[in-house]
Design a protein around this motif. Structure first.
Motif, PDB file in Angstrom:
ATOM      1  N   GLY A 182       1.207  -1.415  -0.025  1.00 12.81           N
ATOM      2  CA  GLY A 182       0.387   0.074  -0.042  1.00 12.81           C
ATOM      3  C   GLY A 182       0.750   0.706  -0.312  1.00 12.81           C
ATOM      4  N   LEU A 183       2.500   0.973   0.223  1.00  6.65           N
ATOM      5  CA  LEU A 183       2.989   2.746   0.175  1.00  6.65           C
ATOM      6  C   LEU A 183       4.000   2.485  -1.036  1.00  6.65           C
ATOM      7  N   THR A 184       4.854   1.147  -0.743  1.00  5.25           N
ATOM      8  CA  THR A 184       6.263   0.736  -2.070  1.00  5.25           C
ATOM      9  C   THR A 184       5.893   0.084  -2.774  1.00  5.25           C
ATOM     10  N   ASP A 185       4.779  -1.048  -3.526  1.00  9.93           N
ATOM     11  CA  ASP A 185       4.396  -1.912  -3.775  1.00  9.93           C
ATOM     12  C   ASP A 185       3.755  -1.983  -5.240  1.00  9.93           C
ATOM     13  N   ALA A 186       3.392  -0.889  -5.304  1.00  8.55           N
ATOM     14  CA  ALA A 186       2.634  -0.545  -7.189  1.00  8.55           C
ATOM     15  C   ALA A 186       3.579  -0.918  -8.159  1.00  8.55           C
ATOM     16  N   PRO A 187       3.858  -1.510  -8.890  1.00 11.88           N
ATOM     17  CA  PRO A 187       4.212  -2.154  -9.917  1.00 11.88           C
ATOM     18  C   PRO A 187       5.453  -0.894 -10.630  1.00 11.88           C
ATOM     19  N   GLU A 188       4.018   0.173 -11.320  1.00 12.42           N
ATOM     20  CA  GLU A 188       4.899   1.640 -11.307  1.00 12.42           C
ATOM     21  C   GLU A 188       6.467   1.498 -10.716  1.00 12.42           C
ATOM     22  N   ASN A 189       5.862   1.489  -9.599  1.00 10.65           N
ATOM     23  CA  ASN A 189       7.198   2.393  -9.033  1.00 10.65           C
ATOM     24  C   ASN A 189       8.446   1.376  -8.489  1.00 10.65           C
ATOM     25  N   VAL A 190       7.759  -0.019  -8.390  1.00  7.63           N
ATOM     26  CA  VAL A 190       9.304  -1.007  -8.654  1.00  7.63           C
ATOM     27  C   VAL A 190       9.959  -0.853  -9.572  1.00  7.63           C
ATOM     28  N   ASP A 191       9.289  -0.820 -10.912  1.00  4.86           N
ATOM     29  CA  ASP A 191       9.636  -0.947 -11.932  1.00  4.86           C
ATOM     30  C   ASP A 191      10.360   1.609 -12.370  1.00  4.86           C
ATOM     31  N   ALA A 192      10.619   2.089 -11.572  1.00  6.14           N
ATOM     32  CA  ALA A 192      11.326   2.940 -12.210  1.00  6.14           C
ATOM     33  C   ALA A 192      12.570   2.676 -10.539  1.00  6.14           C
ATOM     34  N   VAL A 193      12.366   1.503  -9.716  1.00  6.26           N
ATOM     35  CA  VAL A 193      13.751   1.950  -9.132  1.00  6.26           C
ATOM     36  C   VAL A 193      14.536   1.062  -9.700  1.00  6.26           C
ATOM     37  N   ALA A 194      14.075  -0.252  -9.967  1.00  6.89           N
ATOM     38  CA  ALA A 194      14.412  -1.643 -10.832  1.00  6.89           C
ATOM     39  C   ALA A 194      15.254  -0.509 -12.218  1.00  6.89           C
ATOM     40  N   ASP A 195      14.181   0.058 -12.510  1.00  6.26           N
ATOM     41  CA  ASP A 195      14.530   0.603 -14.389  1.00  6.26           C
ATOM     42  C   ASP A 195      16.260   1.646 -13.856  1.00  6.26           C
ATOM     43  N   TYR A 196      16.034   2.482 -12.592  1.00  9.35           N
ATOM     44  CA  TYR A 196      17.514   3.606 -12.099  1.00  9.35           C
ATOM     45  C   TYR A 196      18.073   1.916 -11.862  1.00  9.35           C
ATOM     46  N   VAL A 197      18.461   0.991 -11.041  1.00 11.35           N
ATOM     47  CA  VAL A 197      19.038   0.882 -10.304  1.00 11.35           C
ATOM     48  C   VAL A 197      20.328  -0.205 -11.638  1.00 11.35           C
ATOM     49  N   ALA A 198      19.112  -0.373 -12.540  1.00 13.05           N
ATOM     50  CA  ALA A 198      19.576  -1.175 -13.585  1.00 13.05           C
ATOM     51  C   ALA A 198      20.897  -0.467 -14.521  1.00 13.05           C
ATOM     52  N   THR A 199      20.683   1.141 -14.487  1.00 15.10           N
ATOM     53  CA  THR A 199      21.620   2.236 -14.890  1.00 15.10           C
ATOM     54  C   THR A 199      22.607   1.897 -13.932  1.00 15.10           C
ATOM     55  N   LEU A 200      23.126   0.982 -12.950  1.00 16.12           N
ATOM     56  CA  LEU A 200      24.664   1.779 -11.774  1.00 16.12           C
ATOM     57  C   LEU A 200      25.100   0.261 -12.091  1.00 16.12           C
ATOM     58  N   ALA A 201      26.249   0.493 -12.935  1.00 12.49           N
ATOM     59  CA  ALA A 201      27.124  -0.318 -13.508  1.00 12.49           C
ATOM     60  C   ALA A 201      27.402  -1.214 -11.916  1.00 12.49           C
ATOM     61  N   THR A 202      27.436  -0.497 -10.988  1.00 18.36           N
ATOM     62  CA  THR A 202      28.370  -1.191  -9.829  1.00 18.36           C
ATOM     63  C   THR A 202      27.269  -1.584  -8.612  1.00 18.36           C
ATOM     64  N   VAL A 203      26.959  -1.805  -9.253  1.00 20.22           N
ATOM     65  CA  VAL A 203      26.160  -2.904  -8.272  1.00 20.22           C
ATOM     66  C   VAL A 203      25.991  -3.667  -8.134  1.00 20.22           C
ATOM     67  N   ALA A 204      25.962  -4.647  -6.585  1.00 19.69           N
ATOM     68  CA  ALA A 204      26.434  -6.551  -7.570  1.00 19.69           C
ATOM     69  C   ALA A 204      25.693  -7.124  -6.569  1.00 19.69           C
ATOM     70  N   ARG A 205      24.149  -6.540  -5.518  1.00 22.37           N
ATOM     71  CA  ARG A 205      22.636  -7.162  -5.456  1.00 22.37           C
ATOM     72  C   ARG A 205      21.972  -6.137  -4.839  1.00 22.37           C
TER      73      ARG A 205
END
Length: 254
Positions: A182-205
Motif C-alpha cells: 500500500g505504500l511502495t509496492d505499486a508495480p510502476e514504483n518498483v519498475d522505476a526503482v529497478a529501471d534506475y538501479v539497472a543503469t548503475l554499473a557497480t550494483v552487485a546485488r
C-alpha cells in the motif's frame, strides 16, 4: 570538556553522536560486521524501525579513538569471516567529519568498510571519504518522486544523484528496497526503482526487504504517531513479484 571544546571536537570529527553498536553476521555487508549506529537522520520514513535514532542530540557522545579501539579488538573476527565495519544510523552522512575519521582509521587497520545510507545527504560525502568506503548499502526507498515524498518526507533526486556518482566513481553498491504494501509496492514504483538501479554499473546485488512491524513499539514509547499500524507484512507472492521485477533487469536479487 567545555562546550566550546566539545563543538570543536565535533567539527574536527574527533567526537560523534552514537546511538548503539552491535556485532552481526551477514546482515550489513559481507562476513561478521561491527555495525555502528550513529544518531540523527534528515528523513522521516513512515516505516522507520529505529525512530530512536532520528535526533542527533539523543545519541551518546563517542570519541573516534574509542570506536577504532573496538574495531581493532575484532580484527581476528573480521579476518576469519571476511567481515568489517559498517556505519549505519540514523544517517551516517549527518556526521561527515566523524564518519570520515572513522572510515580512514578503519582502512589504516586494513578493515573492509561499508556505509548504510539513504543517499539524501550524498553531497556531504567528499571524494576523500568515499575513497575509504569499500561498499555502499544504498537505500532506494521509492522510484517515483511523489511516493518518495510520501514515504520519507523528502525529495528523491538527491538519492538518484548520489547513486550515479557512486557508480561513476566505481564504488560497489548493494541496493536496499523496503517493500511496504500500500505504500511502495505499486508495480510502476518498483519498475522505476529497478529501471534506475539497472543503469548503475557497480550494483552487485539488490535486497528486497519485506516490511515488518518490529519497530512499532519504539514509536509508541516515543509518543510518535505510527501511520502504518494496520499495514500487513507483504505476502510471499508480492515479494516474489517484486523480486522478479528486479531480476527482469538482469540484477542479482535477494
Amino acid at each position: 570538556m567545555t562546550h566550546a571544546e566539545h563543538v570543536a571536537a565535533v567539527r574536527a570529527g574527533d567526537v560523534g553522536s552514537m546511538h548503539s553498536w552491535e556485532l552481526v553476521t551477514a546482515v550489513d555487508g559481507p562476513g561478521t560486521r561491527l555495525t555502528v549506529f550513529l544518531a540523527g537522520c534528515p528523513l522521516r520514513c513512515l516505516y522507520c524501525h529505529n525512530p530512536d535514532t532520528l535526533k542527533m542530540k539523543d545519541g551518546e557522545p563517542v570519541e573516534v579513538t574509542e570506536l577504532l579501539a573496538r574495531v581493532r579488538r575484532y580484527l581476528p573476527v573480521f579476518r576469519a569471516t571476511g567481515g568489517g565495519l559498517t556505519v549505519s544510523g540514523g544517517e551516517p552522512l549527518m556526521q561527515p567529519a566523524f564518519l570520515g575519521r572513522l572510515l580512514r582509521g578503519a582502512k589504516e587497520l586494513g578493515v573492509h568498510t561499508a556505509i548504510d545510507t539513504s543517499g539524501f545527504l550524498g553531497a556531504h560525502a567528499s571524494d576523500r571519504l568515499l575513497d575509504d568506503v569499500d561498499l555502499v548499502l544504498l537505500d532506494v526507498k521509492s522510484g517515483l518522486p511523489d511516493t518518495y515524498q510520501r514515504t520519507t518526507g523528502r525529495q528523491l533526486q538527491p538519492t538518484l544523484d548520489f547513486g550515479r556518482r557512486l557508480a561513476d566513481r566505481g564504488n560497489t553498491i548493494w541496493i536496499r528496497f523496503v517493500l511496504v504494501p500500500g505504500l511502495t509496492d505499486a508495480p510502476e514504483n518498483v519498475d522505476a526503482v529497478a529501471d534506475y538501479v539497472a543503469t548503475l554499473a557497480t550494483v552487485a546485488r539488490v535486497e528486497v526487504l519485506p516490511f515488518h512491524q518490529m519497530g512499532r513499539d519504539k514509536w509508541d514509547r516515543l509518543g510518535m504517531t505510527y501511520e502504518l499500524a494496520d499495514t500487513p507484512a507483504p505476502t510471499p507472492e508480492l515479494v516474489d513479484r517484486v523480486r522478479g521485477q528486479f531480476r527482469e533487469r538482469g540484477l542479482t536479487v535477494y
